[in-house]
Design a protein around this motif. Structure first.
Motif, PDB file in Angstrom:
ATOM      1  N   PRO A   1       0.814  -1.228   0.000  1.00 36.25           N
ATOM      2  CA  PRO A   1       0.000   0.000   0.000  1.00 36.25           C
ATOM      3  C   PRO A   1       0.846   1.277   0.000  1.00 36.25           C
ATOM      4  O   PRO A   1       0.535   2.238  -0.705  1.00 36.25           O
ATOM      5  N   ARG A   2       1.941   1.298   0.780  1.00 38.68           N
ATOM      6  CA  ARG A   2       2.810   2.485   0.807  1.00 38.68           C
ATOM      7  C   ARG A   2       3.442   2.703  -0.559  1.00 38.68           C
ATOM      8  O   ARG A   2       3.527   3.833  -1.052  1.00 38.68           O
ATOM      9  N   LYS A   3       3.885   1.628  -1.200  1.00 37.95           N
ATOM     10  CA  LYS A   3       4.531   1.749  -2.513  1.00 37.95           C
ATOM     11  C   LYS A   3       3.543   2.204  -3.583  1.00 37.95           C
ATOM     12  O   LYS A   3       3.886   3.036  -4.419  1.00 37.95           O
ATOM     13  N   ILE A   4       2.338   1.680  -3.548  1.00 40.54           N
ATOM     14  CA  ILE A   4       1.324   2.103  -4.517  1.00 40.54           C
ATOM     15  C   ILE A   4       1.016   3.583  -4.335  1.00 40.54           C
ATOM     16  O   ILE A   4       0.928   4.337  -5.315  1.00 40.54           O
ATOM     17  N   ALA A   5       0.891   4.036  -3.099  1.00 41.28           N
ATOM     18  CA  ALA A   5       0.628   5.452  -2.838  1.00 41.28           C
ATOM     19  C   ALA A   5       1.788   6.320  -3.327  1.00 41.28           C
ATOM     20  O   ALA A   5       1.582   7.377  -3.938  1.00 41.28           O
ATOM     21  N   PHE A   6       3.021   5.872  -3.095  1.00 43.81           N
ATOM     22  CA  PHE A   6       4.205   6.612  -3.553  1.00 43.81           C
ATOM     23  C   PHE A   6       4.204   6.710  -5.074  1.00 43.81           C
ATOM     24  O   PHE A   6       4.400   7.791  -5.638  1.00 43.81           O
ATOM     25  N   MET A   7       3.973   5.596  -5.745  1.00 42.35           N
ATOM     26  CA  MET A   7       3.993   5.594  -7.210  1.00 42.35           C
ATOM     27  C   MET A   7       2.864   6.447  -7.782  1.00 42.35           C
ATOM     28  O   MET A   7       3.047   7.131  -8.787  1.00 42.35           O
ATOM     29  N   ASP A   8       1.715   6.425  -7.130  1.00 42.35           N
ATOM     30  CA  ASP A   8       0.602   7.265  -7.561  1.00 42.35           C
ATOM     31  C   ASP A   8       0.994   8.743  -7.471  1.00 42.35           C
ATOM     32  O   ASP A   8       0.748   9.515  -8.398  1.00 42.35           O
ATOM     33  N   ARG A   9       1.639   9.132  -6.381  1.00 42.93           N
ATOM     34  CA  ARG A   9       2.091  10.530  -6.226  1.00 42.93           C
ATOM     35  C   ARG A   9       3.112  10.903  -7.302  1.00 42.93           C
ATOM     36  O   ARG A   9       3.225  12.065  -7.674  1.00 42.93           O
ATOM     37  N   LYS A  10       3.862   9.920  -7.798  1.00 39.33           N
ATOM     38  CA  LYS A  10       4.900  10.180  -8.799  1.00 39.33           C
ATOM     39  C   LYS A  10       4.373  10.049 -10.224  1.00 39.33           C
ATOM     40  O   LYS A  10       5.129  10.152 -11.186  1.00 39.33           O
ATOM     41  N   GLY A  11       3.070   9.818 -10.379  1.00 38.46           N
ATOM     42  CA  GLY A  11       2.465   9.780 -11.706  1.00 38.46           C
ATOM     43  C   GLY A  11       2.437   8.410 -12.353  1.00 38.46           C
ATOM     44  O   GLY A  11       2.320   8.299 -13.574  1.00 38.46           O
ATOM     45  N   PHE A  12       2.503   7.348 -11.556  1.00 33.57           N
ATOM     46  CA  PHE A  12       2.460   5.984 -12.082  1.00 33.57           C
ATOM     47  C   PHE A  12       1.192   5.303 -11.594  1.00 33.57           C
ATOM     48  O   PHE A  12       0.660   5.647 -10.539  1.00 33.57           O
TER      49      PHE A  12
END
Length: 161
Positions: free
Chosen positions: A131-142
């Motif tokens: 979940p943390r990684k998905i949120a990080f990637m979402d913030r980075k435009g992925f």
């Protein structure tokens, strides 16, 4: 010193051991799936990647230490004729996860893809803290696209051959 300046640069072929050491920190995260990384095979892959003129390895460096790395190469996915900028590995040493090194590596990779007029796709091979990684990637435009699953019993035997 974790607050020291981070530099993103292209790795040199003679740095394969430092890059290897950085990315094999991945074993801590996936050790339950791959109990034994074949060091010789993995080291040869890193060395070959650094020597390949068609691939680029970026490193995040802080005070002379490689704290993160991403490999970049061109690839057609099996489902499309589109050429993508892809990645074999993307890792930041767990002791530097809050240093912005991951964001910096992704930004430079996205900039390279943009200059090449390509989309950037990378694989995240890690089953922890999703979940943390998905949120990080979402913030980075992925956005997440697909995933990998491995049979539990087979996973235990991989790496022990």
């Amino acid at each position: 010193m974790k607050n020291a300046k981070i530099i993103i640069r292209k790795a040199r072929p003679d740095e394969y051991l430092a890059v290897f050491d950085c990315i094999t920190n991945l074993k801590d995260a996936v050790g339950r799936l791959f109990p034994a990384i074949d060091r010789e095979l993995a080291m040869a892959h890193v060395r070959d990647t650094l020597d390949d003129a068609n691939k680029v390895v970026l490193v995040a460096e802080q005070q002379g230490k490689i704290i993160g790395s991403i490999s970049l190469f061109l690839k057609n996915p099996w489902w499309s004729q589109e050429v993508l900028l892809n990645s074999d590995w993307f890792i930041v040493n767990k002791d530097y996860r809050r240093s912005h090194a991951a964001s910096m590596l992704l930004k430079v990779s996205k900039d390279i893809a943009k200059r090449l007029n390509l989309r950037f796709q990378f694989n995240m091979f890690n089953g922890f803290d999703i979940p943390r990684k998905i949120a990080f990637m979402d913030r980075k435009g992925f956005e997440i696209m697909g995933g990998s699953f491995m049979e539990k019993e087979n996973a235990k035997s991989i790496g022990r051959r």
